[in-house]
Design an enzyme around this catalytic site. Structure first.
Site, PDB file in Angstrom:
ATOM      1  N   CYS A 143       0.720  -1.270  -0.111  1.00  0.00           N
ATOM      2  CA  CYS A 143       0.104  -0.018   0.020  1.00  0.00           C
ATOM      3  C   CYS A 143       0.929   1.393  -0.025  1.00  0.00           C
ATOM      4  O   CYS A 143       0.512   2.160  -0.775  1.00  0.00           O
ATOM      5  CB  CYS A 143      -0.960  -0.072   1.229  1.00  0.00           C
ATOM      6  SG  CYS A 143      -0.243  -0.778   2.657  1.00  0.00           S
ATOM      7  N   HIS A 236      -2.836   6.029   4.139  1.00  0.00           N
ATOM      8  CA  HIS A 236      -1.251   6.437   4.341  1.00  0.00           C
ATOM      9  C   HIS A 236      -0.764   7.686   3.880  1.00  0.00           C
ATOM     10  O   HIS A 236      -1.342   8.194   2.635  1.00  0.00           O
ATOM     11  CB  HIS A 236      -0.882   5.213   3.463  1.00  0.00           C
ATOM     12  CG  HIS A 236      -0.673   3.963   4.220  1.00  0.00           C
ATOM     13  ND1 HIS A 236      -1.276   3.709   5.360  1.00  0.00           N
ATOM     14  CD2 HIS A 236      -0.270   2.763   3.931  1.00  0.00           C
ATOM     15  CE1 HIS A 236      -1.451   2.404   5.534  1.00  0.00           C
ATOM     16  NE2 HIS A 236      -0.632   1.714   4.762  1.00  0.00           N
TER      17      HIS A 236
HETATM   18  N1  LIG Z   1      -4.650  -3.944   5.011  1.00  0.00           N
HETATM   19  C1  LIG Z   1      -3.908  -3.183   3.949  1.00  0.00           C
HETATM   20  O1  LIG Z   1      -3.952  -1.752   3.889  1.00  0.00           O
HETATM   21  C2  LIG Z   1      -3.139  -3.831   2.880  1.00  0.00           C
HETATM   22  C3  LIG Z   1      -2.527  -3.281   1.778  1.00  0.00           C
HETATM   23  C4  LIG Z   1      -2.157  -3.862   1.149  1.00  0.00           C
HETATM   24  C5  LIG Z   1      -1.595  -5.274   0.679  1.00  0.00           C
HETATM   25  N2  LIG Z   1      -2.337  -5.995   2.195  1.00  0.00           N
HETATM   26  C6  LIG Z   1      -2.056  -7.289   2.087  1.00  0.00           C
HETATM   27  O2  LIG Z   1      -3.289  -7.919   1.969  1.00  0.00           O
HETATM   28  C7  LIG Z   1      -3.390  -9.232   2.703  1.00  0.00           C
HETATM   29  C8  LIG Z   1      -4.543  -9.158   3.699  1.00  0.00           C
HETATM   30  O3  LIG Z   1      -4.424  -8.025   4.487  1.00  0.00           O
HETATM   31  P1  LIG Z   1      -5.562  -7.694   5.606  1.00  0.00           P
HETATM   32  O4  LIG Z   1      -4.867  -6.272   6.094  1.00  0.00           O
HETATM   33  O5  LIG Z   1      -6.757  -7.908   4.833  1.00  0.00           O
HETATM   34  O6  LIG Z   1      -5.283  -8.930   6.621  1.00  0.00           O
HETATM   35  P2  LIG Z   1      -6.529  -9.453   7.825  1.00  0.00           P
HETATM   36  O7  LIG Z   1      -7.345  -8.339   8.251  1.00  0.00           O
HETATM   37  O8  LIG Z   1      -5.777  -9.917   8.819  1.00  0.00           O
HETATM   38  O9  LIG Z   1      -7.268 -10.565   7.197  1.00  0.00           O
HETATM   39  C9  LIG Z   1      -6.741 -11.868   6.896  1.00  0.00           C
HETATM   40  C10 LIG Z   1      -7.491 -12.626   6.116  1.00  0.00           C
HETATM   41  O10 LIG Z   1      -6.747 -13.677   5.693  1.00  0.00           O
HETATM   42  C11 LIG Z   1      -7.859 -14.853   6.072  1.00  0.00           C
HETATM   43  N3  LIG Z   1      -6.806 -16.188   6.143  1.00  0.00           N
HETATM   44  C12 LIG Z   1      -6.025 -16.397   6.881  1.00  0.00           C
HETATM   45  N4  LIG Z   1      -5.374 -17.556   6.756  1.00  0.00           N
HETATM   46  C13 LIG Z   1      -5.851 -18.068   5.589  1.00  0.00           C
HETATM   47  C14 LIG Z   1      -5.738 -19.339   4.821  1.00  0.00           C
HETATM   48  N5  LIG Z   1      -4.937 -20.219   5.229  1.00  0.00           N
HETATM   49  N6  LIG Z   1      -6.635 -19.527   4.094  1.00  0.00           N
HETATM   50  C15 LIG Z   1      -7.670 -18.711   3.807  1.00  0.00           C
HETATM   51  N7  LIG Z   1      -7.977 -17.476   4.457  1.00  0.00           N
HETATM   52  C16 LIG Z   1      -6.969 -17.075   5.413  1.00  0.00           C
HETATM   53  C17 LIG Z   1      -8.495 -14.416   7.149  1.00  0.00           C
HETATM   54  O11 LIG Z   1      -9.854 -15.346   7.244  1.00  0.00           O
HETATM   55  P3  LIG Z   1     -10.623 -15.938   8.615  1.00  0.00           P
HETATM   56  O12 LIG Z   1     -11.170 -14.555   9.009  1.00  0.00           O
HETATM   57  O13 LIG Z   1     -11.616 -16.689   8.005  1.00  0.00           O
HETATM   58  O14 LIG Z   1      -9.603 -16.560   9.448  1.00  0.00           O
HETATM   59  C18 LIG Z   1      -8.929 -13.315   6.777  1.00  0.00           C
HETATM   60  O15 LIG Z   1      -9.918 -13.049   6.007  1.00  0.00           O
HETATM   61  C19 LIG Z   1      -1.990  -9.454   3.316  1.00  0.00           C
HETATM   62  O16 LIG Z   1      -1.271 -10.235   2.689  1.00  0.00           O
HETATM   63  C20 LIG Z   1      -1.408  -7.948   3.289  1.00  0.00           C
HETATM   64  O17 LIG Z   1      -0.135  -7.816   3.432  1.00  0.00           O
HETATM   65  C21 LIG Z   1      -2.984  -5.454   3.041  1.00  0.00           C
END
Ligand SMILES: NC(=O)c1ccc[n+]([C@@H]2O[C@H](COP(=O)([O-])OP(=O)(O)OC[C@H]3O[C@@H](n4cnc5c(N)ncnc54)[C@H](OP(=O)(O)O)[C@@H]3O)[C@@H](O)[C@H]2O)c1
Length: 344
Positions: A143, A236
């Site tokens: 991001c 950000h």
């Molecule tokens: N947040 C940001 O601003 C941002 C920006 C750019 C990129 N990212 C990237 O996007 C990705 C997601 O980030 P997030 O912020 O959304 O994280 P998050 O809120 O912690 O959500 C993680 C998600 O992944 C799921 N999950 C975890 N282990 C899994 C598995 N083995 N199989 C299937 N689903 C699984 C969880 O499902 P359950 O709820 O069912 O456990 C939840 O839906 C990361 O790689 C992060 O680095 C995030």
């Protein structure tokens, strides 16, 4: 196209769900998760404004498996990086089209790392994937890298970027949900985000790199980054100090940023903002609270454009929405671009 969303219950996953609601090209039919497998999407905790879109309320969260993806034409991934590593490689190997937000494949030399307005030409790497019988797979950047690199593109086109010093002020939603404990976040600034500075340093050089003989040559400017978590919910902010080979005129730079348009705008893709970079001239803008939702969160807002300590240096501040332009919205825009180029 029938699409699946991996990791669809988290901070980024929910943005995908919200932005895919009513999408003219993509029909979201599968959402996978881990702890929420077997539950109705509508029964989970919704952390965005408004309600869970009606059409997804009865969707039952599937297991993250190849089996769950049967009949799907395209997979979006919002998996945590650790979980993405093996699974996304498996999708690539099996030829299941993938657009990922996770960092697992971003620096793979065969995988394009794309900001649709900045380096759409890098999608030509997919031709190499096809020759090797893998993919198509593409990723979008971290991001902070997105928010910072978008305004650097028109500047790096007009002048030659030599050195970058950046400091980011990153929102809490960037750490996912529930993310940073409130006891750490409130009344505080945390001067370290694991892995973030390396991502900003490496990814920006890949995105602004050139395609040469079917491979990416990383751009050769230097990048130094300090990434900081601040008690802002979304959006950000990045303070950029850029040094160029040539003299830079701040007024000309502002005009370049304001006038910047690219392929997503020419193609009128459904999620493309009309103007990817907006320039504010007030001395106290941009601010995340007021500027993160510019054009639905798909544009970044730049301000405080001024000369640095010499005629070749430029200072500017940029704000962008981390889960929209920095994640879900951008991945959807990337998939639209790939569809328009007939790569998926
Ligand atoms: N947040 C940001 O601003 C941002 C920006 C750019 C990129 N990212 C990237 O996007 C990705 C997601 O980030 P997030 O912020 O959304 O994280 P998050 O809120 O912690 O959500 C993680 C998600 O992944 C799921 N999950 C975890 N282990 C899994 C598995 N083995 N199989 C299937 N689903 C699984 C969880 O499902 P359950 O709820 O069912 O456990 C939840 O839906 C990361 O790689 C992060 O680095 C995030």
């Amino acid at each position: 196209m029938k699409v699946a969303l991996l990791g669809g219950t988290g901070a980024v996953g929910q943005r995908f769900v919200s932005m895919l609601s009513g999408h003219p090209w993509f029909d979201l039919t599968v959402i996978t998760g881990k702890t929420s497998v077997g539950r109705r999407y509508g029964d989970l905790k919704w952390i965005l404004e408004g309600e869970v879109p009606e059409e997804f309320r009865d969707l039952v969260i599937a297991e993250n498996s190849i089996e769950s993806l049967r009949g799907v034409d395209l997979v979006f991934s919002a998996l945590p990086s650790r979980e993405a590593r093996e699974f996304e490689r498996e999708l690539m190997k099996r030829g299941i089209p993938l657009v990922s937000n996770a960092s697992a494949l971003r620096m793979d030399p065969l995988v394009p790392l794309v900001i649709p307005e900045v380096n759409p030409d890098h999608l030509s790497l997919i031709e190499r994937q096809v020759e090797l019988g893998i993919g198509p797979a593409a990723t979008d950047p971290n991001c902070t890298t997105t928010v910072m690199t978008l305004p650097l593109k028109p500047l790096h086109e007009a002048y030659t970027l030599k050195r970058l010093n950046v400091a980011s002020y990153q929102a809490l939603s960037g750490a996912g949900y529930p993310g940073v404990p409130s006891y750490d976040a409130i009344d505080n600034v945390i001067p370290f985000i694991p892995g973030e500075e390396e991502k900003v340093q490496n990814e920006s050089r890949k995105i602004l790199g050139a395609i040469e003989r079917g491979e990416i040559r990383m751009a050769d400017f230097e990048v130094q980054a300090t990434c900081v978590r601040v008690p802002v919910l979304d959006g950000h902010t990045v303070a950029i100090h850029a040094e160029f080979e040539e003299e830079v005129d701040p007024e000309e730079a502002a005009n370049l940023l304001e006038g910047f348009r690219s392929e997503p705008q020419e193609l009128e893709l459904p999620t493309a903002p009309e103007q990817p970079i907006h320039v504010r001239t007030e001395p106290d803008r941009p601010q995340p609270r007021y500027d993160r939702n510019e054009e639905g969160g798909m544009s970044v807002v730049v301000g405080r454009i001024r000369r640095g300590s010499n005629r070749r240096s430029l200072l500017l501040t940029v704000v962008g929405h981390n889960t929209i332009r920095g994640a879900a919205g951008q991945a959807i825009l990337l998939a639209e671009l790939m569809r328009a180029k007939k790569l998926i």
